[in-house]
Design a protein around this motif. Structure first.
Motif, PDB file in Angstrom:
ATOM      1  N   ALA A 104      77.734 -16.298  44.572  1.00 50.72           N
ATOM      2  CA  ALA A 104      78.271 -16.871  45.806  1.00 50.72           C
ATOM      3  C   ALA A 104      79.523 -16.119  46.253  1.00 50.72           C
ATOM      4  CB  ALA A 104      78.575 -18.354  45.602  1.00 50.72           C
ATOM      5  N   ILE A 105      80.377 -15.785  45.307  1.00 49.52           N
ATOM      6  CA  ILE A 105      81.594 -15.029  45.644  1.00 49.52           C
ATOM      7  C   ILE A 105      81.223 -13.654  46.199  1.00 49.52           C
ATOM      8  CG2 ILE A 105      83.628 -13.893  44.658  1.00 49.52           C
ATOM      9  CD1 ILE A 105      83.824 -16.323  42.739  1.00 49.52           C
ATOM     10  N   CYS A 106      80.298 -12.980  45.552  1.00 49.69           N
ATOM     11  CA  CYS A 106      79.881 -11.652  46.014  1.00 49.69           C
ATOM     12  C   CYS A 106      79.253 -11.718  47.405  1.00 49.69           C
ATOM     13  CB  CYS A 106      78.890 -11.031  45.036  1.00 49.69           C
ATOM     14  SG  CYS A 106      79.639 -10.495  43.501  1.00 49.69           S
ATOM     15  N   LEU A 107      78.406 -12.725  47.640  1.00 55.00           N
ATOM     16  CA  LEU A 107      77.795 -12.855  48.954  1.00 55.00           C
ATOM     17  C   LEU A 107      78.827 -13.141  50.030  1.00 55.00           C
ATOM     18  CD1 LEU A 107      74.559 -14.883  48.171  1.00 55.00           C
ATOM     19  CD2 LEU A 107      74.715 -12.541  49.003  1.00 55.00           C
ATOM     20  N   THR A 108      79.792 -13.999  49.725  1.00 53.82           N
ATOM     21  CA  THR A 108      80.836 -14.317  50.696  1.00 53.82           C
ATOM     22  C   THR A 108      81.651 -13.080  51.036  1.00 53.82           C
ATOM     23  OG1 THR A 108      80.954 -16.576  49.821  1.00 53.82           O
ATOM     24  CG2 THR A 108      82.811 -15.811  51.154  1.00 53.82           C
ATOM     25  N   VAL A 109      82.050 -12.333  50.032  1.00 54.66           N
ATOM     26  CA  VAL A 109      82.828 -11.111  50.267  1.00 54.66           C
ATOM     27  C   VAL A 109      82.005 -10.116  51.079  1.00 54.66           C
ATOM     28  CG1 VAL A 109      83.828  -9.093  49.115  1.00 54.66           C
ATOM     29  CG2 VAL A 109      84.328 -11.393  48.276  1.00 54.66           C
ATOM     30  N   THR A 110      80.736  -9.969  50.741  1.00 55.72           N
ATOM     31  CA  THR A 110      79.868  -9.041  51.467  1.00 55.72           C
ATOM     32  C   THR A 110      79.741  -9.442  52.931  1.00 55.72           C
ATOM     33  OG1 THR A 110      78.631  -8.589  49.453  1.00 55.72           O
ATOM     34  CG2 THR A 110      77.560  -8.018  51.533  1.00 55.72           C
ATOM     35  N   LEU A 111      79.543 -10.724  53.162  1.00 60.76           N
ATOM     36  CA  LEU A 111      79.404 -11.168  54.547  1.00 60.76           C
ATOM     37  C   LEU A 111      80.703 -11.016  55.329  1.00 60.76           C
ATOM     38  CD1 LEU A 111      77.095 -14.277  54.133  1.00 60.76           C
ATOM     39  CD2 LEU A 111      76.558 -12.130  55.262  1.00 60.76           C
ATOM     40  N   VAL A 112      81.821 -11.319  54.704  1.00 56.18           N
ATOM     41  CA  VAL A 112      83.105 -11.157  55.389  1.00 56.18           C
ATOM     42  C   VAL A 112      83.340  -9.682  55.713  1.00 56.18           C
ATOM     43  CG1 VAL A 112      85.609 -11.311  55.074  1.00 56.18           C
ATOM     44  CG2 VAL A 112      84.164 -13.257  54.492  1.00 56.18           C
ATOM     45  N   LEU A 166      74.629 -16.640  56.470  1.00 55.42           N
ATOM     46  CA  LEU A 166      75.266 -17.270  55.324  1.00 55.42           C
ATOM     47  C   LEU A 166      74.510 -18.527  54.893  1.00 55.42           C
ATOM     48  CD1 LEU A 166      77.655 -17.256  53.375  1.00 55.42           C
ATOM     49  CD2 LEU A 166      78.932 -18.597  55.035  1.00 55.42           C
ATOM     50  N   THR A 167      74.074 -19.320  55.849  1.00 56.33           N
ATOM     51  CA  THR A 167      73.323 -20.539  55.533  1.00 56.33           C
ATOM     52  C   THR A 167      71.987 -20.224  54.873  1.00 56.33           C
ATOM     53  OG1 THR A 167      74.359 -21.684  57.391  1.00 56.33           O
ATOM     54  CG2 THR A 167      72.338 -22.643  56.517  1.00 56.33           C
ATOM     55  N   SER A 222      68.835 -20.144  50.021  1.00 53.89           N
ATOM     56  CA  SER A 222      67.909 -19.389  49.163  1.00 53.89           C
ATOM     57  C   SER A 222      68.457 -19.264  47.749  1.00 53.89           C
ATOM     58  CB  SER A 222      67.677 -17.991  49.741  1.00 53.89           C
ATOM     59  OG  SER A 222      67.126 -18.075  51.018  1.00 53.89           O
ATOM     60  N   VAL A 223      69.736 -18.933  47.651  1.00 59.81           N
ATOM     61  CA  VAL A 223      70.353 -18.779  46.328  1.00 59.81           C
ATOM     62  C   VAL A 223      70.350 -20.115  45.585  1.00 59.81           C
ATOM     63  CG1 VAL A 223      72.561 -18.367  45.173  1.00 59.81           C
ATOM     64  CG2 VAL A 223      71.742 -16.771  46.887  1.00 59.81           C
TER      65      VAL A 223
END
Length: 168
Positions: free
Chosen positions: A15-23, A73-74, A79-80
């Motif tokens: 979740a942290i990696c996905l958030t950073v990637t999206l930002v 993001l949603t 999915s995750v």
């Protein structure tokens, strides 16, 4: 310190990696929105001769960008969550079966439990090691028990003689 499962740790890090990637992808999404979608709107306005369309391109671009970002993001988050809920249960099933078998093992019974077979190499190695340890434990217990029984039997004769001499 609170104990966490491997799946929980994995899910948190993902979740942290996905958030950073999206930002970090916001500038790219903004560029795509400005270059392709906003250009198309301006082209339609000029093509159909719409005068004073009341379009705020900057605001519309940012709104579109935020809608895209939160939609992505949603979808990724759902999915995750679904995958991380279902996959670890199936992956860890052999481990939990092994844990159950080992927790019910009694060396006194002399029976080594049959651990589940698995195609996961780490769990197979764990099962082989545990089977070997339990087999050695059962053998060792039997040898110790036999020695104790023999020693007890051998002590019975001198004790019986001493007891007879003491009573007479």
């Amino acid at each position: 310190m609170k104990e966490r499962t491997l799946a929980h740790k994995l899910m948190t890090r993902l979740a942290i990696c996905l958030t950073v990637t999206l930002v970090l992808s916001i500038p790219l999404l903004y560029y795509i929105t400005v270059q392709y979608y906003a250009e198309d709107i301006l082209e339609l306005v000029s093509k159909y001769g719409i005068h004073d369309p009341h379009i705020d391109l900057e605001e519309d671009t940012l709104t579109g960008l935020l809608i895209q970002l939160f939609s992505i993001l949603t979808v990724i988050s759902l999915s995750v969550l679904i995958i991380m809920r279902w996959v670890p249960q199936r992956l860890w099933r052999p481990f939990h079966q092994t844990l159950h078998e080992v927790s019910t093992f009694k060396v006194e019974s002399g029976v080594v439990p049959q651990l589940p077979t698995t195609d996961i190499s780490e769990f197979r190695q764990l099962n082989d090691t545990l089977t070997r340890i339990m087999t050695y434990s059962v053998r060792s217990y039997k040898v110790q028990k036999e020695f104790t029984e023999n020693a007890s039997h051998e002590l019975q004769t001198p004790l019986a003689i001493a007891q007879v001499k003491l009573t007479t």
